[in-house]
Design a protein around this motif. Structure first.
Motif, PDB file in Angstrom:
ATOM      1  N   GLY A 195       0.425  12.372   8.603  1.00  0.00           N
ATOM      2  CA  GLY A 195       1.144  11.236   9.140  1.00  0.00           C
ATOM      3  C   GLY A 195       2.466  11.688   9.742  1.00  0.00           C
ATOM      4  N   GLY A 196       3.029  10.841  10.591  1.00  0.00           N
ATOM      5  CA  GLY A 196       4.251  11.221  11.286  1.00  0.00           C
ATOM      6  C   GLY A 196       5.439  10.350  10.961  1.00  0.00           C
ATOM      7  N   TYR A 197       5.310   9.473   9.970  1.00  0.00           N
ATOM      8  CA  TYR A 197       6.437   8.651   9.550  1.00  0.00           C
ATOM      9  C   TYR A 197       6.954   9.161   8.209  1.00  0.00           C
ATOM     10  CZ  TYR A 197       4.466   5.511  13.060  1.00  0.00           C
ATOM     11  OH  TYR A 197       3.965   4.981  14.233  1.00  0.00           O
ATOM     12  N   PRO A 198       8.229   8.956   7.930  1.00  0.00           N
ATOM     13  CA  PRO A 198       8.799   9.546   6.705  1.00  0.00           C
ATOM     14  C   PRO A 198       8.246   8.912   5.428  1.00  0.00           C
ATOM     15  CG  PRO A 198      10.401   8.132   7.804  1.00  0.00           C
ATOM     16  CD  PRO A 198       9.241   8.271   8.746  1.00  0.00           C
ATOM     17  N   VAL A 199       7.994   9.762   4.439  1.00  0.00           N
ATOM     18  CA  VAL A 199       7.565   9.327   3.107  1.00  0.00           C
ATOM     19  C   VAL A 199       8.803   9.269   2.225  1.00  0.00           C
ATOM     20  CG1 VAL A 199       6.210   9.930   1.069  1.00  0.00           C
ATOM     21  CG2 VAL A 199       5.231  10.219   3.356  1.00  0.00           C
ATOM     22  N   ILE A 200       9.174   8.049   1.843  1.00  0.00           N
ATOM     23  CA  ILE A 200      10.396   7.856   1.065  1.00  0.00           C
ATOM     24  C   ILE A 200      10.190   8.189  -0.412  1.00  0.00           C
ATOM     25  CG2 ILE A 200       9.972   5.409   0.609  1.00  0.00           C
ATOM     26  CD1 ILE A 200      12.995   4.937   1.026  1.00  0.00           C
ATOM     27  N   GLY A 201       8.950   8.146  -0.872  1.00  0.00           N
ATOM     28  CA  GLY A 201       8.670   8.454  -2.272  1.00  0.00           C
ATOM     29  C   GLY A 201       7.173   8.528  -2.504  1.00  0.00           C
ATOM     30  N   VAL A 202       6.810   8.986  -3.696  1.00  0.00           N
ATOM     31  CA  VAL A 202       5.387   9.134  -4.047  1.00  0.00           C
ATOM     32  C   VAL A 202       5.171   8.530  -5.433  1.00  0.00           C
ATOM     33  CG1 VAL A 202       3.499  10.750  -4.440  1.00  0.00           C
ATOM     34  CG2 VAL A 202       5.215  11.244  -2.682  1.00  0.00           C
ATOM     35  N   VAL A 203       4.242   7.573  -5.527  1.00  0.00           N
ATOM     36  CA  VAL A 203       3.885   6.965  -6.813  1.00  0.00           C
ATOM     37  C   VAL A 203       3.149   7.997  -7.671  1.00  0.00           C
ATOM     38  CG1 VAL A 203       2.421   5.198  -7.890  1.00  0.00           C
ATOM     39  CG2 VAL A 203       3.839   4.625  -5.909  1.00  0.00           C
ATOM     40  N   LEU A 204       3.473   8.031  -8.951  1.00  0.00           N
ATOM     41  CA  LEU A 204       2.857   8.999  -9.847  1.00  0.00           C
ATOM     42  C   LEU A 204       1.350   8.798  -9.906  1.00  0.00           C
ATOM     43  CD1 LEU A 204       5.297   9.241 -12.885  1.00  0.00           C
ATOM     44  CD2 LEU A 204       5.459  10.236 -10.589  1.00  0.00           C
ATOM     45  N   ASP A 205       0.625   9.896  -9.988  1.00  0.00           N
ATOM     46  CA  ASP A 205      -0.833   9.834 -10.048  1.00  0.00           C
ATOM     47  C   ASP A 205      -1.310   8.951 -11.204  1.00  0.00           C
ATOM     48  OD1 ASP A 205      -3.474  11.189  -9.066  1.00  0.00           O
ATOM     49  OD2 ASP A 205      -3.518  11.361 -11.258  1.00  0.00           O
ATOM     50  N   GLY A 206      -0.580   8.976 -12.333  1.00  0.00           N
ATOM     51  CA  GLY A 206      -0.982   8.182 -13.487  1.00  0.00           C
ATOM     52  C   GLY A 206      -0.870   6.688 -13.274  1.00  0.00           C
ATOM     53  N   ASP A 207      -0.220   6.247 -12.207  1.00  0.00           N
ATOM     54  CA  ASP A 207      -0.078   4.816 -11.912  1.00  0.00           C
ATOM     55  C   ASP A 207      -0.989   4.350 -10.781  1.00  0.00           C
ATOM     56  OD1 ASP A 207       1.844   4.989 -13.826  1.00  0.00           O
ATOM     57  OD2 ASP A 207       3.470   4.186 -12.605  1.00  0.00           O
ATOM     58  N   LEU A 208      -1.741   5.267 -10.166  1.00  0.00           N
ATOM     59  CA  LEU A 208      -2.541   4.880  -8.999  1.00  0.00           C
ATOM     60  C   LEU A 208      -3.711   3.971  -9.361  1.00  0.00           C
ATOM     61  CD1 LEU A 208      -2.574   8.096  -6.786  1.00  0.00           C
ATOM     62  CD2 LEU A 208      -1.217   6.009  -6.534  1.00  0.00           C
ATOM     63  N   ASP A 209      -4.256   4.103 -10.573  1.00  0.00           N
ATOM     64  CA  ASP A 209      -5.332   3.178 -10.971  1.00  0.00           C
ATOM     65  C   ASP A 209      -4.815   1.742 -11.015  1.00  0.00           C
ATOM     66  OD1 ASP A 209      -7.046   5.300 -11.181  1.00  0.00           O
ATOM     67  OD2 ASP A 209      -6.958   5.423 -13.367  1.00  0.00           O
ATOM     68  N   VAL A 210      -3.581   1.572 -11.494  1.00  0.00           N
ATOM     69  CA  VAL A 210      -2.971   0.235 -11.513  1.00  0.00           C
ATOM     70  C   VAL A 210      -2.792  -0.270 -10.076  1.00  0.00           C
ATOM     71  CG1 VAL A 210      -0.938  -1.096 -12.192  1.00  0.00           C
ATOM     72  CG2 VAL A 210      -1.818   0.706 -13.702  1.00  0.00           C
ATOM     73  N   ALA A 211      -2.320   0.608  -9.187  1.00  0.00           N
ATOM     74  CA  ALA A 211      -2.135   0.219  -7.785  1.00  0.00           C
ATOM     75  C   ALA A 211      -3.469  -0.186  -7.154  1.00  0.00           C
ATOM     76  CB  ALA A 211      -1.505   1.369  -7.010  1.00  0.00           C
ATOM     77  N   GLY A 212      -4.548   0.490  -7.552  1.00  0.00           N
ATOM     78  CA  GLY A 212      -5.859   0.200  -6.980  1.00  0.00           C
ATOM     79  C   GLY A 212      -6.405  -1.157  -7.369  1.00  0.00           C
ATOM     80  N   GLN A 213      -5.770  -1.826  -8.336  1.00  0.00           N
ATOM     81  CA  GLN A 213      -6.219  -3.160  -8.759  1.00  0.00           C
ATOM     82  C   GLN A 213      -5.328  -4.268  -8.220  1.00  0.00           C
ATOM     83  OE1 GLN A 213      -8.937  -3.985 -10.017  1.00  0.00           O
ATOM     84  NE2 GLN A 213      -9.758  -2.314 -11.268  1.00  0.00           N
ATOM     85  N   LEU A 214      -4.306  -3.939  -7.430  1.00  0.00           N
ATOM     86  CA  LEU A 214      -3.409  -4.974  -6.904  1.00  0.00           C
ATOM     87  C   LEU A 214      -4.106  -5.737  -5.778  1.00  0.00           C
ATOM     88  CD1 LEU A 214      -0.047  -2.982  -6.824  1.00  0.00           C
ATOM     89  CD2 LEU A 214      -0.778  -4.722  -8.476  1.00  0.00           C
ATOM     90  N   ARG A 215      -3.955  -7.034  -5.783  1.00  0.00           N
ATOM     91  CA  ARG A 215      -4.620  -7.863  -4.796  1.00  0.00           C
ATOM     92  C   ARG A 215      -3.596  -8.541  -3.886  1.00  0.00           C
ATOM     93  NH1 ARG A 215      -7.861 -11.612  -8.932  1.00  0.00           N
ATOM     94  NH2 ARG A 215      -8.620 -12.649  -7.080  1.00  0.00           N
ATOM     95  N   PRO A 216      -4.010  -8.964  -2.688  1.00  0.00           N
ATOM     96  CA  PRO A 216      -3.071  -9.614  -1.773  1.00  0.00           C
ATOM     97  C   PRO A 216      -2.333 -10.772  -2.440  1.00  0.00           C
ATOM     98  CG  PRO A 216      -5.112  -9.131  -0.638  1.00  0.00           C
ATOM     99  CD  PRO A 216      -5.343  -8.809  -2.099  1.00  0.00           C
ATOM    100  N   GLY A 217      -1.046 -10.845  -2.178  1.00  0.00           N
ATOM    101  CA  GLY A 217      -0.198 -11.874  -2.762  1.00  0.00           C
ATOM    102  C   GLY A 217       0.497 -11.429  -4.033  1.00  0.00           C
ATOM    103  N   GLN A 218      -0.002 -10.400  -4.665  1.00  0.00           N
ATOM    104  CA  GLN A 218       0.617  -9.908  -5.900  1.00  0.00           C
ATOM    105  C   GLN A 218       1.886  -9.136  -5.560  1.00  0.00           C
ATOM    106  OE1 GLN A 218      -2.390  -8.140  -8.326  1.00  0.00           O
ATOM    107  NE2 GLN A 218      -1.088  -8.009 -10.157  1.00  0.00           N
ATOM    108  N   ARG A 219       2.831  -9.135  -6.492  1.00  0.00           N
ATOM    109  CA  ARG A 219       4.109  -8.464  -6.230  1.00  0.00           C
ATOM    110  C   ARG A 219       4.187  -7.163  -7.015  1.00  0.00           C
ATOM    111  NH1 ARG A 219       9.217 -12.236  -5.627  1.00  0.00           N
ATOM    112  NH2 ARG A 219       9.143 -12.337  -7.904  1.00  0.00           N
TER     113      ARG A 219
END
Length: 299
Positions: free
Chosen positions: A256-280
């Motif tokens: 990618g060519g845009y700046p990456v401001i940070g990286v979510v820890l691998d141990g939290d990606l399963d939680v991210a994979g369950q987030l649905r539209p509208g969730q905060r």
């Protein structure tokens, strides 16, 4: 082959997933695999499979499959109401699916992705060592559609004597994900970095297995220089010209060519994979000394 599944309905999105094809990023192939790896692993353990066997990832329910042969299955991840020939069956439990029986999944009240493990695993052809569907690169089996037939492999060993496996359901409210700032955090002024962690970002409907597009106040950049294309990984939080970040998931691009401001820890990606539209979702910046394997949490 010891049986199979006939897809009668696929719902909004259903794909074959395993634990992906890691190790090929250097020549442009992302890791891919289940968006909630822990849920797939659990489904496989419940039916006596190796953790990396291929199963189904079902987005917001709607799946109906008919068994060709007698099968043992388990549903994990988002708690989609499940029935076999109309009779409710347990979540996170091994369930016998007689030949000709139909398993149907409803819409889960929280979370986004449910997983169907099948004893023996789905025996579709592997590509680069994985049977996973990658919706961005087009690798692996096509997105499922009614009429598809999925072969099931031979089972080995016994089904574990577990009635119901305890695991917390995906959180339906605001979720906090841990994040390490960088590698381009210095492309943003201090107030933008503060806004990244102070904001409750909203997951937009444009999100998918590639990434979560987030809505909130735009993050201003410290300067507008061009950034050479560089490598990306799952968990990268990239900030495009709109200033609103994208959190990349399993089927992320490799550059990618845009700046990456940070990286979510691998141990939290399963939680991210369950987030649905509208969730905060919020980000909590952590230092190296705070790294652990614990997942993200609801707030």
């Amino acid at each position: 082959m010891s049986g199979g599944l006939e897809v009668l309905a696929s719902g909004p999105l259903a794909t074959v997933q395993d634990l992906g094809r890691p190790g090929h990023g250097g020549w442009g192939v992302p890791g891919g695999g289940a968006a909630d790896r822990a849920a797939l692993r659990l489904a496989n353990r419940l039916v006596g499979n190796p953790e990396g066997a291929a199963g189904l990832e079902v987005t917001l329910g709607g799946l109906q499959v008919r068994a060709a042969g007698s099968l043992v299955v388990a549903v994990t991840g988002a708690r989609a109401p499940a029935t076999v020939d109309g009779a409710p069956v347990d979540h996170r439990a091994a369930v016998r699916l007689p030949a000709g029986a139909t398993l149907a999944l409803g819409t889960p009240p929280t979370g986004l992705r449910s997983y169907l493990g099948v004893r023996g695993g789905l025996d579709v052809p592997a590509v680069l060592g994985s049977r996973a569907t990658d919706v961005l690169s087009g690798l692996g089996p096509a997105v499922l559609a009614a009429g598809d037939r999925l072969p099931v492999g031979a089972a080995d060993g016994a089904v574990p004597p577990v009635d119901v496996a305890p695991r917390r359901d995906p959180h339906g409210g605001e979720v906090t994900l841990r994040l390490r700032l960088g590698p381009r955090a210095d492309w943003f002024p201090a107030d933008a970095r503060s806004a990244l962690t102070a904001t409750a970002w909203t997951v937009t409907p444009d999100s998918n297995r590639v990434g979560l597009r987030l809505d909130g106040p735009p993050l201003e950049r410290a300067h507008d220089d061009e950034l050479p294309t560089e490598g990306l990984m799952a968990g990268a939080v990239q900030v495009p010209p709109s200033g609103r970040p994208t959190l990349f998931l399993a089927d992320h691009p490799v550059t990618g060519g845009y700046p990456v401001i940070g990286v979510v820890l691998d141990g939290d990606l399963d939680v991210a994979g369950q987030l649905r539209p509208g969730q905060r979702v919020r980000f909590r910046a952590v230092a190296n000394r705070d790294l652990s394997t614990a997942g993200g949490v609801g707030t």
